[in-house]
Design an enzyme around this catalytic site. Structure first.
Site, PDB file in Angstrom:
ATOM      1  N   CYS A  77       0.855  -1.193   0.000  1.00 25.54           N
ATOM      2  CA  CYS A  77       0.000   0.000   0.000  1.00 25.54           C
ATOM      3  C   CYS A  77       0.890   1.243   0.000  1.00 25.54           C
ATOM      4  CB  CYS A  77      -0.912  -0.006   1.230  1.00 25.54           C
ATOM      5  SG  CYS A  77      -1.817   1.544   1.485  1.00 25.54           S
TER       6      CYS A  77
ATOM      7  N   HIS B   1      -3.514  -4.234   1.119  1.00 29.19           N
ATOM      8  CA  HIS B   1      -4.611  -4.704   1.980  1.00 29.19           C
ATOM      9  C   HIS B   1      -5.983  -4.261   1.488  1.00 29.19           C
ATOM     10  CE1 HIS B   1      -4.620  -0.565   3.473  1.00 29.19           C
ATOM     11  NE2 HIS B   1      -3.322  -0.686   3.710  1.00 29.19           N
TER      12      HIS B   1
ATOM     13  N   CYS C 116      -3.871 -16.204  43.128  1.00 32.51           N
ATOM     14  CA  CYS C 116      -3.725 -16.783  44.472  1.00 32.51           C
ATOM     15  C   CYS C 116      -4.197 -15.759  45.506  1.00 32.51           C
ATOM     16  CB  CYS C 116      -2.262 -17.157  44.713  1.00 32.51           C
ATOM     17  SG  CYS C 116      -1.891 -17.599  46.420  1.00 32.51           S
TER      18      CYS C 116
ATOM     19  N   CYS D 245      -0.596 -14.440  47.396  1.00 37.91           N
ATOM     20  CA  CYS D 245       0.478 -13.763  46.658  1.00 37.91           C
ATOM     21  C   CYS D 245       0.013 -13.120  45.353  1.00 37.91           C
ATOM     22  CB  CYS D 245       1.621 -14.726  46.389  1.00 37.91           C
ATOM     23  SG  CYS D 245       1.204 -16.027  45.192  1.00 37.91           S
TER      24      CYS D 245
ATOM     25  N   CYS E 285      -8.706 -31.779  41.444  1.00 36.74           N
ATOM     26  CA  CYS E 285      -9.826 -31.358  42.286  1.00 36.74           C
ATOM     27  C   CYS E 285      -9.755 -29.868  42.577  1.00 36.74           C
ATOM     28  CB  CYS E 285      -9.804 -32.158  43.577  1.00 36.74           C
ATOM     29  SG  CYS E 285      -8.313 -31.846  44.555  1.00 36.74           S
TER      30      CYS E 285
END
Length: 588
Positions: free
Chosen positions: A252, A260, A292, A295, A305
């Protein structure tokens, strides 16, 4: 931008000069009876190509062409203003090689222009003495060993060479070199550079001067392909920015990214930035992990699990559902592995905001992934098509000519099909970037876009399969096959139909899908008027692309089948009242 694989010499220069969607290479007849005469149209094709090149809005320049244009501009300014070529070169560099700008400024106020660029109206001679003192080293030298610009400030040869060499080493700023005297602004021209410096410094200066003509000139740019030394001179104000260099790379002109069209430069810039940015990484983290509780490091749960243990040194144990400490879990929470605290808390609204953010991030990521995968897949398919085209031109076409006893001049339809595939892959790739930024609330436009995109993509897949797989039968045949002319007709027809599909898609996107009707469930593409400006070259027609979009399913192409019939030749969906296909013009 495409990778260096695009640099394959996949196109003939004769073919690659063409812009598929603003005038073009003839790609076979589009007559409904599929009567393809591939021998008698050679002269007509040549006339079409010649006509197109006369309308081409850019010129490819090699190094010799650039130097010639530069010399012509310098000569023109020198002649009109009655000044030396060295002075004309100084003026043009100052005004970024714009001849008209030089003329306008010079005739408006010559004195101010001379002062701005350092051109004295009357050069001053050095004092007529036997010895002169250098203004840099303050040593005395005979007059014939001293040199000066038009201002007559004398400096010895050694100091001049050191001054010029330092300026050239520092870069293109040496093109605007002034007298070494701090109080003087007189320009140092190319004549003094050639007279006082070494061969290597002259060569560097000459290269800087040549590159300046391209890089400072608003009408020219270097081809952005790696290693390419061609420049492009563009006709400002042209409607299309697509440029194809002699190295076969298309880009272009406006943004120098890969070509494009039909997507605008702003959308391309946003898409490329998004692909490079870290925002999608953050979206993935938000959608697929939880922090967590102690932290705050993100943790991905991909198995096991609900009992989570953070990595050292934190080692905090918590419940994945409610993020509460695992030590607080037991029968009172519904069991160690059946925490109902989370459900109760969610009903109270405790997790509404985090859930909303996570769900938004997940949806955003899935939507981006959908469009990016298809964008990238079409990019890789285009690279493969380029390689196949190169192989066809270099090896397979000659082999096919031998196997089917056909002259190569009558096998052009195969090259034309591959050229169409390469171009359509490029267009299709960028339609996915367009679709990503299409507003969600504009349902009619989105449905119409997905319908046009789906029809174009289906047509391209048919063409690609025919050119890639069905051709193998004839390449591997031991003797000429009787149905080769049928294959010729089929491939040329698919090329023409696919081109029409993509012409409709390109036109619709470039006009912002403005043909969509007021109803949220309907979209209409206006009937196209025909002809030489379309890809098909002379005499080609792109019929009406008119469809009612009833609903959008995964493929984006669901139609109201009660009011439409599908063409047996190109599968285009036509209104029930039409007796002729509006795409390929075959009778019902």
């Amino acid at each position: 931008m495409d990778s260096e694989d695009d640099m394959h010499d996949a196109y003939d220069v004769e073919s690659l000069d063409e812009d598929f969607y603003s005038g073009g290479t003839p790609m076979g007849s589009e007559d409904g009876d599929a009567d393809y005469d591939f021998v008698d149209h050679d002269s007509e094709d040549s006339e079409d190509i010649t006509s197109h090149r006369q309308q081409q809005n850019y010129t490819i320049l090699n190094i010799a062409d650039i130097r010639q244009h530069q010399d012509e501009d310098i000569s023109r300014v020198s002649t009109v203003l009655s000044i030396s070529r060295v002075a004309a070169c100084v003026l043009l560099r100052h005004y970024k090689w714009s001849v008209s700008k030089v003329h306008d400024e010079w005739f408006a106020n010559e004195e101010n222009v001379r002062k701005a660029v350092g051109l004295l109206e009357r050069p001053v001679e050095m004092p007529c003495t036997k010895e002169l003192t250098c203004g840099i080293c303050f040593e005395s030298y005979p007059r014939d060993e001293m040199s000066a610009a038009a201002c007559s400030h004398p400096f010895c040869g050694s100091c001049w060479r050191g001054y010029i060499r330092t300026s050239i080493t520092d870069g293109p700023g040496c093109l605007m070199l002034r007298c070494p005297d701090p109080s003087c602004g007189a320009a140092v021209g190319e004549d003094m550079i050639n007279m006082l410096t070494s061969y290597d410094d002259k060569e560097k200066y000459s290269r800087y001067l040549l590159r300046s003509y391209v890089e400072d000139n608003r009408k020219t740019k270097w081809c952005p392909a790696p290693g390419c030394e061609f420049a492009v001179e563009f006709v400002m104000g042209s409607s299309s920015y697509d440029v194809t260099c002699n190295c076969s790379y298309s880009f272009c002109w406006n943004c120098t990214e890969e070509a494009h069209r039909p997507v605008d430069c702003a959308t391309v810039a946003k898409w490329i930035l998004k692909n490079c940015a870290e925002s999608e990484n953050m979206n993935w983290i938000l959608a697929n992990s939880k922090p967590c509780p102690r932290c705050k490091r993100p943790i991905e749960k991909n198995q096991g699990c609900m009992h989570i243990t953070c990595t050292p040194p934190c080692k905090f144990e918590f419940c994945w559902l409610c993020l509460g400490a695992w030590s607080e879990h037991g029968e009172r929470t519904g069991g160690f592995y059946a925490c109902n605290r989370y459900e109760a808390a969610r009903q109270e609204g405790a997790y509404d905001e985090s859930e909303r953010r996570r769900e938004m991030a997940k949806n955003s990521l899935e939507r981006y992934t959908h469009y990016y995968e298809r964008w990238a897949t079409n990019q890789s398919s285009r690279q493969k098509a380029l390689a196949d085209l190169h192989s066809m031109q270099m090896e397979k076409l000659e082999k096919l000519s031998d196997r089917q006893s056909q002259p190569e001049s009558q096998l052009k339809f195969i090259i034309e099909a591959w050229l169409q595939i390469v171009e359509c892959r490029r267009v299709l790739k960028w339609t996915y970037a367009y679709g990503y930024y299409l507003p969600e609330h504009e349902h009619a436009k989105r449905q119409f876009f997905e319908y046009l995109q789906g029809e174009a993509e289906a047509g391209l897949e048919r063409l690609h399969q025919c050119a890639e797989k069905e051709l193998l039968v004839y390449l591997e045949a031991e003797a000429p096959m009787k149905d080769f002319n049928d294959f010729r007709t089929k491939l040329a027809g698919l090329t023409s139909v696919t081109r029409n599909y993509f012409e409709n898609l390109v036109r619709a996107l470039e006009t912002g899908l403005k043909d969509v009707g007021p109803s949220s469930n309907q979209a209409t593409c206006s009937k196209s008027s025909s002809s030489k400006n379309l890809v098909g070259g002379k005499g080609s027609k792109v019929g009406k692309a008119k469809a009612t979009v009833a609903s959008s399913r995964s493929g984006g192409r669901s139609l109201d089948d009660g009011n439409l019939w599908s063409c047996e030749h190109c599968t285009y969906a036509n209104p029930r009242s039409a007796n002729t296909c509006q795409m390929c013009e075959q009778h019902r």
